[in-house]
Design an enzyme around this catalytic site. Structure first.
Site, PDB file in Angstrom:
ATOM      1  N   HIS A  48      38.374 -65.087 -30.673  1.00 20.39           N
ATOM      2  CA  HIS A  48      39.291 -65.990 -29.955  1.00 20.39           C
ATOM      3  C   HIS A  48      39.082 -65.968 -28.431  1.00 20.39           C
ATOM      4  O   HIS A  48      38.764 -67.011 -27.854  1.00 20.39           O
ATOM      5  CB  HIS A  48      40.740 -65.684 -30.345  1.00 20.39           C
ATOM      6  CG  HIS A  48      41.765 -66.270 -29.438  1.00 20.39           C
ATOM      7  ND1 HIS A  48      41.954 -67.630 -29.306  1.00 20.39           N
ATOM      8  CD2 HIS A  48      42.641 -65.691 -28.568  1.00 20.39           C
ATOM      9  CE1 HIS A  48      42.910 -67.846 -28.412  1.00 20.39           C
ATOM     10  NE2 HIS A  48      43.336 -66.691 -27.952  1.00 20.39           N
ATOM     11  N   GLU A  76      48.541 -57.862 -23.782  1.00 19.83           N
ATOM     12  CA  GLU A  76      49.619 -58.164 -24.717  1.00 19.83           C
ATOM     13  C   GLU A  76      49.370 -57.541 -26.096  1.00 19.83           C
ATOM     14  O   GLU A  76      50.282 -57.016 -26.715  1.00 19.83           O
ATOM     15  CB  GLU A  76      49.738 -59.695 -24.841  1.00 19.83           C
ATOM     16  CG  GLU A  76      50.862 -60.192 -25.704  1.00 19.83           C
ATOM     17  CD  GLU A  76      52.243 -59.921 -25.114  1.00 19.83           C
ATOM     18  OE1 GLU A  76      52.303 -59.462 -23.951  1.00 19.83           O
ATOM     19  OE2 GLU A  76      53.242 -60.142 -25.816  1.00 19.83           O
ATOM     20  N   ASP A  77      48.129 -57.563 -26.553  1.00 20.80           N
ATOM     21  CA  ASP A  77      47.864 -57.238 -27.959  1.00 20.80           C
ATOM     22  C   ASP A  77      47.069 -55.961 -28.213  1.00 20.80           C
ATOM     23  O   ASP A  77      46.818 -55.618 -29.359  1.00 20.80           O
ATOM     24  CB  ASP A  77      47.110 -58.407 -28.631  1.00 20.80           C
ATOM     25  CG  ASP A  77      47.957 -59.667 -28.689  1.00 20.80           C
ATOM     26  OD1 ASP A  77      49.191 -59.537 -28.638  1.00 20.80           O
ATOM     27  OD2 ASP A  77      47.390 -60.766 -28.776  1.00 20.80           O
ATOM     28  N   ASP A 139      43.145 -71.511 -23.898  1.00 21.65           N
ATOM     29  CA  ASP A 139      43.700 -70.631 -24.925  1.00 21.65           C
ATOM     30  C   ASP A 139      44.452 -71.464 -25.967  1.00 21.65           C
ATOM     31  O   ASP A 139      44.258 -71.328 -27.174  1.00 21.65           O
ATOM     32  CB  ASP A 139      44.648 -69.631 -24.235  1.00 21.65           C
ATOM     33  CG  ASP A 139      45.411 -68.758 -25.217  1.00 21.65           C
ATOM     34  OD1 ASP A 139      44.797 -68.254 -26.173  1.00 21.65           O
ATOM     35  OD2 ASP A 139      46.630 -68.569 -25.010  1.00 21.65           O
TER      36      ASP A 139
HETATM   37 MN    MN Z   1      45.111 -66.143 -26.686  1.00 19.58          MN
END
Ligand code: MN
Length: 722
Positions: A48, A76-77, A139
């Site tokens: 991604h 964030e992830d 994104d």
């Molecule tokens: Mn993203």
């Protein structure tokens, strides 16, 4: 999946000086951090950010943006922190990643038009740097391309709605037509699959009915005619998007029947002159459809779009829409702002007259003057909506407020009653003081109590007109009521002492007017606030009880205090609103209020009213006695010819000539020093207090500004306390 060296090659193709090492490190780091994570499609998660970076290379973005794309989901992830990003990739990339991360936390929920506009503003305000927005759009584009992998149809629809309402219009606003169209088309398919399907069917039918051949013949004819005029042109037939056809059908309540409803023709010529030349040829050959000619070259759209548009009854009597543009205009229309720096040093890209958006104009300005792509993008700060903050209610509604707004402003903006009964506030789940300034994206929860009433203290920090007005109104009402109750008690007392009963009927309006009051309420307020003597009222009722040796009347008391008030300033009354006539009045020596300052009056027993500036520290000692606060203000536009004293606290360097320069700069700016006191003297600095005659607060501010520009003067401030 794009390979590492492929990504580098893509960037190098348009930016040979790119920082290869930095991109390689971002690539490896993101791949490592996302590790074994997968997407809904089952693909490795890293695919991604990599695809997002790929989209940005199509927009020819700078190295920092590409790295941001690669890293945009790590904070964030994954276990990566913003500090890690800063340490490994520097401040700039960390700032951009942080921006994208913050944007990702906003969730659009409402389908209301007004809310959507606010959300778009919020996104713009939060983006700050246009690269944040561009990475976010890329994104979103990739997430939309892979949306069908998400199993939950509700979630799919929510994301599609957000894309239609927020991100597609933003892409349009910054002129990235290509992304806008793709976002809209995918979202359309998710939100209204039946409509999209029926349009597809109809399109296929029209094509099969020989549409394709007609298009080719029209292109051939146009090419020939324009070629005969000696213009080199490329001509394309372009099918309109299904979403735009759908929108048009909704808007005009029509169905599409013919080719011209779905096809547009685009003529690409080398220069601006050829655009008009080609237009002349077409208008010369075919009848025009009235009202359809638009010259977006001499008057570009607000997003920078330039082209000529016209509709004619063309070859074979087909009604056709034609766009005429240069390759440069085309790239701008497809890529928007991102296209601009590919033309740095170009000839036409700088022509930007007629743009409405200030930030876009500034953007173009930077394009013209920036030397390198990096420099251009770095300088491109989104300054739109910087004077506003956007905050959420617990329900997810968005409230737009002026910058500097507090939870009290927020509460009043939601509802007057909510404001009036506020006792506390939580921002993002944490309890905060009511005078805290809100920032973009704050979620604000207001705690209320039915017994709470507006506090006079609030007026000192609220910024919205509504909050101010409600608080003032309440204070006035409260004062009014207290005065009335007090006045009534005083009048009852004096009547009882003299052996009479209190009867409201005696005090009719005619009687009350003797005391300049309209009615009984006014009379009681006058008594309660001390402007009318209760005993005078009694004597007016029963003149025979007045002692002979005390001939003083209310009029004579009024006259005396009037005289006292104005003895200094000559005949003209003070240009101040909200004062009770006849009340003695003086300016506080702590803060020396000037015309133009926001002021407040404090009722001092036996001394009348003292006027303070609204930020005077002395006011804190009256916080517990709101009944003494008077709501006053300078009359606006009243140019008082009189001088007023402003007090300054000044620190100057203890050097020869410093004091001389100080008085020179004050004198030059029209100030007249009336008092100067050295408060503190050290080896290096002198602290002093200076009183200056000035016209108003603006005059004093000008003097302060001039003083601050004087090297020997290290600090200047207005006095705010004793
Ligand atoms: Mn993203």
């Amino acid at each position: 999946m794009i390979r590492q060296y492929e990504l580098i090659d893509l960037i190098k193709a348009y930016d040979p000086d790119m920082d290869e090492d930095l991109v390689n490190r971002a690539y490896v780091y993101a791949m490592k951090m996302h590790g074994a994570q997968t997407r809904a499609s089952g693909d490795p998660y890293f695919s991604h950010p990599l695809e997002v970076a790929g989209i940005l290379t199509e927009m020819k973005m700078d190295t920092a943006s590409i790295c941001t794309a690669l890293l945009h989901d790590t904070v964030e992830d994954t276990s990566a922190t913003l500090e890690d990003i800063k340490r490994l990739f520097g401040d700039e990339i960390a700032r951009l990643v942080d921006g994208v991360t913050k944007l990702s936390k906003i969730e659009f929920q409402s389908a209301q038009e007004k809310q959507a506009e606010n959300f778009r503003k919020l996104v713009l305000a939060m983006s700050e740097d246009i690269r944040v927005l561009l990475v976010k759009l890329a994104d979103r584009l990739h997430n939309m391309r892979t949306l069908h992998h998400i199993a939950n149809p509700e979630k799919q629809k929510r994301i599609a709605l957000e894309t239609t309402e927020i991100y597609a219009p933003l892409a349009e606003r910054i002129g990235i037509h290509k992304i806008k169209e793709e976002l809209e088309d995918i979202a359309f398919g998710v939100m209204n699959p039946e409509a999209r399907e029926s349009i597809t069917t109809r399109l296929n039918y029209l094509r099969a009915e020989g549409g394709e051949a007609v298009v080719q013949r029209i292109i051939g004819t146009l090419k020939e005619k324009i070629g005969e005029a000696g213009i080199k042109a490329e001509i394309f037939g372009r099918e309109k998007t299904r979403y735009s056809i759908w929108k048009k059908m909704q808007r005009k309540n029509i169905s599409f029947e013919q080719l011209s409803d779905i096809m547009a023709f685009r003529i690409m010529v080398p220069g601006v002159q050829e655009c008009y030349h080609a237009l002349g040829v077409i208008h010369g050959l075919y009848p025009t459809v009235p009202g359809r000619f638009k010259d977006y070259i001499s008057l570009p759209k607000s997003n920078g779009y330039r082209s000529l548009h016209t509709t004619v009854i063309g070859p074979e009597n087909h009604r056709i829409e034609v766009q005429i543009r240069t390759p440069e205009m085309h790239e701008e229309a497809e890529l928007g702002v991102a296209a601009h720096w590919t033309y740095k040093g170009g000839t036409q890209a700088g022509k930007t007259d007629g743009h409405q958006y200030r930030w876009l104009r500034e953007l173009m300005d930077i394009v013209e003057h920036a030397q390198k792509p990096e420099e251009f993008l770095e300088n491109t700060k989104l300054e739109l909506y910087q004077d506003q903050v956007f905050c959420f209610t617990p329900n997810g509604d968005l409230i737009a407020l002026p910058r500097g707004a507090t939870p009290i402003d927020f509460a009043y903006a939601v509802h007057s009653t909510l404001g009036d009964t506020t006792v506390g506030a939580k921002v993002n789940g944490r309890i905060i003081p009511l005078n805290t300034q809100l920032v973009n994206g704050d979620q604000v929860e207001i705690a209320t109590s039915k017994s709470q009433t507006p506090s006079p203290n609030w007026e000192r920090f609220v910024v919205t007109g509504k909050a101010k007005a409600r608080i003032r109104r309440f204070i006035r009402m409260q004062q009014h009521e207290e005065y009335m109750n007090l006045g009534k008690a005083m009048l009852q007392k004096v009547l009882k002492q003299e052996g009479f009963d209190y009867n409201e009927k005696i005090f009719n309006n005619d009687f009350c007017r003797k005391f300049n009051a309209d009615n009984l309420d006014g009379l009681l307020v006058g008594i309660g606030s001390g402007h009318i003597g209760s005993r005078e009222v009694f004597y007016a009722l029963h003149p025979e009880h007045r002692p002979k040796e005390a001939p003083q009347t209310i009029q004579s008391i009024m006259a005396a205090s009037e005289k006292k008030t104005h003895q200094k300033g000559g005949a003209s009354p003070m240009p101040i609103k909200g004062l009770i006539p006849g009340m003695a009045l003086h300016f506080a020596r702590c803060c020396h209020p000037l015309p133009g300052d926001r002021i407040v009056g404090i009722v001092m027993t036996g001394k009348g009213v003292t006027i303070h500036t609204i930020d005077c520290e002395t006011l804190e000692s009256f916080a517990d006695t709101p009944e003494r606060w008077l709501d006053i203000a300078w009359e606006e536009g009243e140019d008082s010819p009189e001088s007023h004293i402003g007090r300054l606290i000044v620190t100057i360097a203890n050097t020869p000539g410093a004091l001389g320069n100080l008085s020179t700069v004050i004198g030059k700016n029209g100030g007249n020093i009336t008092n100067l006191k050295i408060v503190n003297r050290s080896l290096d600095f002198w602290d002093m207090m200076i009183d200056v005659y000035v016209r108003d607060s603006r005059h004093l501010s000008d003097i302060i500004a001039a003083m601050r520009a004087t090297p020997e003067i290290t600090a200047v401030n207005r006095a705010r306390s004793r």
